[in-house]
Design a protein around this motif. Structure first.
Motif, mmCIF file in Angstrom:
data_model
loop_
_atom_site.group_PDB
_atom_site.id
_atom_site.type_symbol
_atom_site.label_atom_id
_atom_site.label_comp_id
_atom_site.label_asym_id
_atom_site.label_seq_id
_atom_site.Cartn_x
_atom_site.Cartn_y
_atom_site.Cartn_z
ATOM 1 N N ALA A 51 1.771 -5.424 -15.909
ATOM 2 C CA ALA A 51 0.663 -4.495 -15.651
ATOM 3 C C ALA A 51 0.516 -4.224 -14.152
ATOM 4 O O ALA A 51 0.220 -3.092 -13.727
ATOM 5 C CB ALA A 51 -0.635 -5.062 -16.219
ATOM 6 N N LEU A 52 0.703 -5.263 -13.346
ATOM 7 C CA LEU A 52 0.626 -5.101 -11.892
ATOM 8 C C LEU A 52 1.701 -4.148 -11.397
ATOM 9 O O LEU A 52 1.435 -3.241 -10.578
ATOM 10 C CB LEU A 52 0.750 -6.464 -11.217
ATOM 11 N N ASN A 53 2.937 -4.313 -11.851
ATOM 12 C CA ASN A 53 4.039 -3.436 -11.418
ATOM 13 C C ASN A 53 3.824 -1.992 -11.872
ATOM 14 O O ASN A 53 4.109 -1.038 -11.131
ATOM 15 C CB ASN A 53 5.359 -3.965 -11.979
ATOM 16 N N ALA A 54 3.312 -1.813 -13.096
ATOM 17 C CA ALA A 54 3.052 -0.451 -13.591
ATOM 18 C C ALA A 54 1.961 0.214 -12.761
ATOM 19 O O ALA A 54 2.026 1.418 -12.462
ATOM 20 C CB ALA A 54 2.655 -0.503 -15.073
ATOM 21 N N TYR A 55 0.957 -0.547 -12.358
ATOM 22 C CA TYR A 55 -0.133 0.004 -11.553
ATOM 23 C C TYR A 55 0.387 0.438 -10.171
ATOM 24 O O TYR A 55 0.026 1.512 -9.669
ATOM 25 C CB TYR A 55 -1.233 -1.044 -11.438
ATOM 26 N N ARG A 56 1.211 -0.422 -9.582
ATOM 27 C CA ARG A 56 1.794 -0.068 -8.267
ATOM 28 C C ARG A 56 2.689 1.175 -8.370
ATOM 29 O O ARG A 56 2.698 2.036 -7.485
ATOM 30 C CB ARG A 56 2.584 -1.245 -7.718
ATOM 31 N N GLN A 57 3.453 1.271 -9.454
ATOM 32 C CA GLN A 57 4.322 2.435 -9.647
ATOM 33 C C GLN A 57 3.489 3.710 -9.804
ATOM 34 O O GLN A 57 3.849 4.759 -9.274
ATOM 35 C CB GLN A 57 5.200 2.209 -10.877
ATOM 36 N N ALA A 58 2.393 3.626 -10.523
ATOM 37 C CA ALA A 58 1.520 4.792 -10.699
ATOM 38 C C ALA A 58 0.893 5.208 -9.369
ATOM 39 O O ALA A 58 0.715 6.407 -9.084
ATOM 40 C CB ALA A 58 0.431 4.482 -11.727
ATOM 41 N N GLN A 59 0.538 4.228 -8.522
ATOM 42 C CA GLN A 59 -0.012 4.552 -7.205
ATOM 43 C C GLN A 59 1.024 5.286 -6.339
ATOM 44 O O GLN A 59 0.699 6.262 -5.648
ATOM 45 C CB GLN A 59 -0.457 3.259 -6.512
ATOM 46 N N ALA A 60 2.295 4.810 -6.383
ATOM 47 C CA ALA A 60 3.352 5.469 -5.606
ATOM 48 C C ALA A 60 3.621 6.883 -6.131
ATOM 49 O O ALA A 60 3.852 7.828 -5.354
ATOM 50 C CB ALA A 60 4.631 4.641 -5.648
ATOM 51 N N ALA A 61 3.585 7.042 -7.444
ATOM 52 C CA ALA A 61 3.857 8.342 -8.044
ATOM 53 C C ALA A 61 2.812 9.369 -7.635
ATOM 54 O O ALA A 61 3.134 10.534 -7.351
ATOM 55 C CB ALA A 61 3.925 8.210 -9.562
ATOM 56 N N ILE A 62 1.551 8.979 -7.599
ATOM 57 C CA ILE A 62 0.505 9.934 -7.253
ATOM 58 C C ILE A 62 0.592 10.329 -5.773
ATOM 59 O O ILE A 62 0.263 11.461 -5.396
ATOM 60 C CB ILE A 62 -0.895 9.378 -7.609
ATOM 61 N N VAL A 63 1.061 9.409 -4.923
ATOM 62 C CA VAL A 63 1.275 9.765 -3.505
ATOM 63 C C VAL A 63 2.335 10.870 -3.399
ATOM 64 O O VAL A 63 2.183 11.846 -2.659
ATOM 65 C CB VAL A 63 1.691 8.520 -2.698
ATOM 66 N N LYS A 64 3.417 10.737 -4.169
ATOM 67 C CA LYS A 64 4.482 11.732 -4.161
ATOM 68 C C LYS A 64 3.992 13.084 -4.675
ATOM 69 O O LYS A 64 4.297 14.144 -4.104
ATOM 70 C CB LYS A 64 5.655 11.239 -5.012
ATOM 71 N N VAL A 65 3.214 13.069 -5.731
ATOM 72 C CA VAL A 65 2.710 14.326 -6.299
ATOM 73 C C VAL A 65 1.763 15.013 -5.319
ATOM 74 O O VAL A 65 1.795 16.241 -5.143
ATOM 75 C CB VAL A 65 2.015 14.053 -7.647
#
Length: 394
Positions: free
Chosen positions: A146-160
């Motif tokens: 869950a921690l890794n998925a949350y970090r990945q979602a944070q990085a994805a929104i920065v890119k968008v």
């Protein structure tokens, strides 16, 4: 008896005439000694080349996202400042991607918070030995996932969010738009290469010329040399510049090797436009008020016999030139004697003298023999001699 006397007399007369023609009637050509004095002149050498006029700073403005050009706010020749809005792309798709990323981030955050609390409870029970190792390992695994998925979602929104900002295109520098490659409604695809939308030149009052100099001349070119050039658009105007850089990379085309030379030039009247062809003259040598003599004086070798015919004397013919010096012959009255001089730069048919010769010296440049005068009509002539102008050919 009388016939014999007449015959002998005739032979004597013919012989006398022949001797007179051979000795007296042919006027030998005269010899003239050419001299020159030391002159104070300007010496210059130059290299010619052709080149292309370009702005000093030129930026290609593109986009890193694919989409449709929604609005264009500038056109050719418009002046812009850094940060000014110059185009916008359609943001509907990018905005939808942002909302999707935000929802994904919220979901991952909720899952992360739940798994954090669950892991804390299981850990407390595990420390009291109330749950098995398998239950503890499963809780730890779910927490870390869950921690890794949350970090990945944070990085994805920065890119968008960054892609959304790329849809708003601004000028990176102050300057003038010299090229526009798109129209409103046009679709651009940012794949392996960023598409160019605009080309902006920083300051058209400062231009440069990229000149192609032949390999035979590049050794004479150096930074800071003065340059003059013309363009076909203004054939009566001479523009000036300075060599800024001699690039080391060679270009070979049709077996001709050239090197690029960057020349900076001021353009206060904005006459120079990007893309004009320049006819360049690079002054590789410029010296003012230097003592110089004709170059051929350095090659003169006296002919003692010919010089003696004009009543002059050659002295010190056996003197050897010192290392690093050149020999010239100086005329003083009726005497010609050697002088050893040091030379500098050569320009055209003159060579600079840096030492060994006074400003009043008269150096010998050469000997000139005037052509023999025409032989009188009827006189005998060698068959190997050319016929004088106007003479009758036999």
């Amino acid at each position: 008896m009388k016939k014999r006397i007449i015959l002998i007399t005739a032979v004597v007369v013919v012989a006398a005439v022949a001797v007179a023609v051979a000795t007296g009637s042919s006027d030998k050509g005269s010899v003239t000694l050419e001299t020159a004095r030391v002159e104070h002149i300007a010496i210059s050498n130059s290299v010619t080349a052709t080149g292309t006029v370009e702005p000093v700073t030129e930026v290609d403005v593109g986009t890193q996202v694919s989409g449709i050009i929604d609005k264009l706010y500038v056109d050719y020749n418009d002046r812009v400042v850094a940060g000014q809005l110059i185009a916008e792309m359609d943001k509907v798709t990018l905005q939808a991607e942002l909302e999707s990323s935000q929802a994904e981030l919220a979901s991952c955050k909720t899952e992360y918070e739940y798994q954090t609390k669950n892991y804390a409870r299981v850990k407390t029970l595990y420390e009291k030995e109330l749950v098995s190792d398998a239950e503890y390992d499963e809780a730890l695994y779910n927490y870390e996932r869950a921690l890794n998925a949350y970090r990945q979602a944070q990085a994805a929104i920065v890119k968008v969010k960054r892609n959304l900002t790329y849809a708003t295109i601004t000028s990176p520098i102050d300057g003038v738009v010299i090229s526009r490659a798109v129209e409103e409604g046009q679709t651009v695809a940012a794949g392996f290469e960023t598409p160019t939308l605009f080309t902006i030149a920083n300051d058209l009052t400062r231009m440069r010329v990229i000149a192609d100099v032949d390999e035979a001349d590049i050794g004479q070119v150096a930074d800071s040399q003065r340059v003059e050039f013309t363009v076909d658009a203004y054939p009566d105007d001479i523009f000036t510049g300075t060599v800024e850089q001699v690039r080391l990379e060679a270009t070979t085309e049709s077996s001709v090797v050239t090197y690029e030379v960057v020349i900076t030039a001021y353009n206060p009247d904005l006459k120079l436009k990007p893309g004009l062809t320049a006819n360049v003259t690079i002054f590789t040598l410029e010296k003012e008020n230097v003592p110089a003599i004709p170059t051929k004086a350095l090659r003169f070798v006296p002919d003692t016999e010919m010089i003696s015919k004009i009543g002059m004397t050659v002295e010190n013919t056996d003197t050897q030139a010192r290392e690093g010096s050149r020999e010239v012959w100086v005329k003083e009255g009726n005497v010609i004697s050697p002088r050893f001089v040091t030379v500098g730069s050569a320009g055209g048919d003159m060579t600079e003298i840096t030492g060994g010769l006074s400003d009043t010296a008269e150096v010998v440049v050469g000997l000139t023999a005037e052509a023999d005068k025409a032989v009188p009509q009827g006189a005998e002539r060698s068959p190997f001699m050319p016929t004088p102008p106007g003479g009758e050919k036999k």
